[in-house]
Each structure stands twice: as C-alpha cells, then as structure tokens.
Write a protein that holds these residues in place. Structure first.
Motif, PDB file in Angstrom:
ATOM      1  N   THR A 252       0.842  -1.191   0.000  1.00  0.00           N
ATOM      2  CA  THR A 252       0.000   0.000   0.000  1.00  0.00           C
ATOM      3  C   THR A 252       0.873   1.234   0.000  1.00  0.00           C
ATOM      4  N   ALA A 257      -3.193   8.137   8.029  1.00  0.00           N
ATOM      5  CA  ALA A 257      -4.108   7.328   8.818  1.00  0.00           C
ATOM      6  C   ALA A 257      -4.641   8.187   9.963  1.00  0.00           C
ATOM      7  N   SER A 262      -0.559   4.528  13.831  1.00  0.00           N
ATOM      8  CA  SER A 262      -1.138   3.605  12.858  1.00  0.00           C
ATOM      9  C   SER A 262      -0.527   3.810  11.479  1.00  0.00           C
ATOM     10  N   ARG A 263      -0.236   5.063  11.107  1.00  0.00           N
ATOM     11  CA  ARG A 263       0.388   5.324   9.821  1.00  0.00           C
ATOM     12  C   ARG A 263       1.778   4.696   9.768  1.00  0.00           C
ATOM     13  N   LYS A 266       1.519   0.877   9.480  1.00  0.00           N
ATOM     14  CA  LYS A 266       1.159   0.477   8.121  1.00  0.00           C
ATOM     15  C   LYS A 266       2.381   0.519   7.214  1.00  0.00           C
ATOM     16  N   THR A 270       4.329  -2.567   5.296  1.00  0.00           N
ATOM     17  CA  THR A 270       4.603  -2.524   3.861  1.00  0.00           C
ATOM     18  C   THR A 270       6.055  -2.852   3.580  1.00  0.00           C
ATOM     19  N   TRP A 320      -4.771  -4.238   6.733  1.00  0.00           N
ATOM     20  CA  TRP A 320      -3.813  -3.217   7.155  1.00  0.00           C
ATOM     21  C   TRP A 320      -2.842  -2.878   6.035  1.00  0.00           C
ATOM     22  N   ILE A 321      -2.640  -3.836   5.122  1.00  0.00           N
ATOM     23  CA  ILE A 321      -1.766  -3.598   3.970  1.00  0.00           C
ATOM     24  C   ILE A 321      -2.453  -4.114   2.725  1.00  0.00           C
TER      25      ILE A 321
END
Length: 321
Positions: A252, A257, A262-263, A266, A270, A320-321
């Motif tokens: 992603t 986010a 959370s960002r 993520k 990745t 999540w991804i």
C-alpha cells in the motif's frame, strides 16, 4: 504532455510545433519571415514546413504560408491514422496467416531479436492497453537500476487497471520501493512475492510479453524475450499470474491514517512485506534496528502472529496492507 506540447505528442518536432504556434499568433506570412523569426536556416525551415504540411496544419503558396485551423487539420489527421491503424491490423492478420500456412503451424509466439526490441514492446504496452494490464517483475534484467516504465501514469489516468507483482529482492532497494509507492498512489494495485520467476506482462488477455535471463556458454548473461499471442499458452500464463496474485502480499502507499502510530505501523508492514531488512527499515525511519525489532514484536503480539511471515498474512487479512 504539457499544454505547450500538443503537436510533439503527435510526433512533430519541437521546431515545427513552435513554428505553428507562431503562425497561429501572426497569421499567414512569407516563408522567409517565419524562418527569420524562428531563427531557422533554409534546411531547418524546409523540414518544419514539410512536417506541418504533412500534418495538414499549413498550406504553402508562392507568396507565403497559410495556417490551417487546428481542429480541422488534426481531425483529418486522426481519421487518416485510424485508417492506417486498421490497415496495419488487417495486414498483420493476412501476413500471419500466410506465414502460418507456409510453415504449416500456428504463429502463437514471436521471439524478439534483442533487449532493445523487448524494451520497445514493453514501452508500447502502455499505449496499446485498453482495460487491464497484469504483470510480474524481477526488475530490469539488463541493468542494475530500476525505472518506471514509459507511459504508465498516462495509462492509469485514462482508466487502465494495473495489477503488478514485484519480486521481494526488487523492493529491497528503497529507491525502487518509493517508485512502487508512487505507482500505487497513482492507482496501481501492487503485491510482493518472495520468488518471482520471470518478467511477465499480460495485456487485456490479448497478448503477453515474457522475458527471462539466460546464461550462454560464454558466461555473459543474455535476455530472452518472446511475445505470446492469443493461444492456449496465453491462457496458461493468465492462470499462472492469477495463482501468484492470490499468494502475494499487498503493498500500500504511505497514505495518512488516523494517527501517527497507525500510519507508521502500516508503513512498517509494507516494508516487511516488500522484504526489506531491519537495517534498511531502520535507515528509512531514522531509528535503530533494535527499535524496529521492538515495533515488529508489538505488531506480532497485537495480531497473534508467531513469525514475520504470519504477521504479513494476518496484516493482509485485517486489511492493514
């Protein structure tokens, strides 16, 4: 294409485009006057006028050059090129049938003679694609660097769907990973798989380009590429890709986010999916390898994953991804 390059996109030279824009502003004039304004010598002026006349954008008279309204000229050009394209397709079909008849077999494959020929076919895919492109990539087989294929963003912008599987080793290079994220942000659907076996691009289920590295007796690697036309083998390649797509892990873009944690999580997932080492991830985040390891452990606990492989699977299942 920028707003100042409408004719170059059609194959005209920069000098021809600028000369036509000049004529749009000033109207008809003697050829020598245009050459003087554009600082063109006689040969350059003749070349420019030949290009513009061939495109129907000017009429040449003894007393000067008369610009033709662009819509009238270019619609006529578009019609001519449409007829030429249709004739080319008909000719290709007729000649292929004659070739097959002479050889006594179907022509499902075309072996490309050089890496450059393969590169030209690959770059042409973006313009030929109508609805969907599916690809898996080991990266550029002839050089160490990675690059975004010509015309990709234009094709995405006009609605062509792209699904691309990247080999994990390609994305170990952070520059390559950033290129992939640019493509994802533009609309590409990307996934990563540990061991991608070849470079494969399938265009609208109509034809495919397959490329692989081979090592001949002299020890110098060569790239073998082949175009596969509509055939049972092409159907097999489509199934081959779809099987890998189901096993691959999504990549992603680094989109915002709800909060920084959370960002960052993520993005970390990745990078893990892409196969980056803790050292490479630490460099990208500007933290220590120990900090990266701790964050991965927390994510494993959160998702109930015993290994990093399980972490990737669980993260994908959770979206999540």
């Amino acid at each position: 294409m920028t707003p100042l390059e409408p004719l170059r996109a059609l194959g005209l030279s920069e000098a021809a485009e600028l000369s036509y824009l000049d004529l749009m502003e000033t109207g008809e004039c003697p050829a020598a006057e245009l050459g003087s304004r554009r600082m063109l010598d006689e040969a350059g002026l003749n070349q420019v006028l030949a290009e513009l006349e061939s495109a129907g954008l000017v009429r040449l008279r003894a007393d000067g050059i008369v610009p033709v309204p662009p819509r009238l000229a270019l619609e006529a050009l578009a019609e001519r090129r449409s007829r030429e394209a249709a004739l080319a397709r008909e000719s290709a079909e007729i000649l292929s049938q004659l070739w097959a008849r002479r050889s006594g077999r179907r022509i499902d494959f075309e072996l490309l003679p050089s890496h450059e020929a393969g590169r030209m076919v690959l770059n042409g895919i973006q313009g030929d694609a109508r609805e969907r492109v599916r690809a898996m990539t080991l990266g550029n087989l002839s050089t160490e660097g990675h690059q975004i294929v010509d015309g990709l963003f234009d094709a995405l912008a006009r609605g062509v769907r792209y699904e691309v599987i990247y080999g994990a080793h390609v994305l170990e290079d952070l520059n390559a990973l950033h290129m992939v994220q640019r493509c994802v942000e533009a609309g590409e659907k990307a996934r990563v798989f540990a061991h991608v076996p070849m470079n494969l691009t399938i265009v609208d289920d109509r034809w495919a380009l397959v490329a692989a590295r081979r090592s001949p007796a002299d020890g110098r690697p060569r790239v073998a590429a082949v175009v596969v036309h509509d055939s049972p083998f092409l159907t097999g390649l489509v199934g081959f890709f779809d099987a890998f797509w189901r096993m691959a892990v999504p990549i992603t873009a680094a989109s915002p986010a709800d909060d920084g944690t959370s960002r960052e999580s993520k993005q970390l997932l990745t990078y893990l999916a892409a196969g980056l080492t803790d050292e490479a991830i630490a460099r990208e985040f500007g933290v220590s390898e120990r900090t990266v390891a701790r964050r991965i452990s927390r994510l494993q606990e959160l998702l109930g994953a015993q290994t990093r492989f399980q972490l990737g699977l669980q993260a994908a299942r959770q979206g999540w991804i």
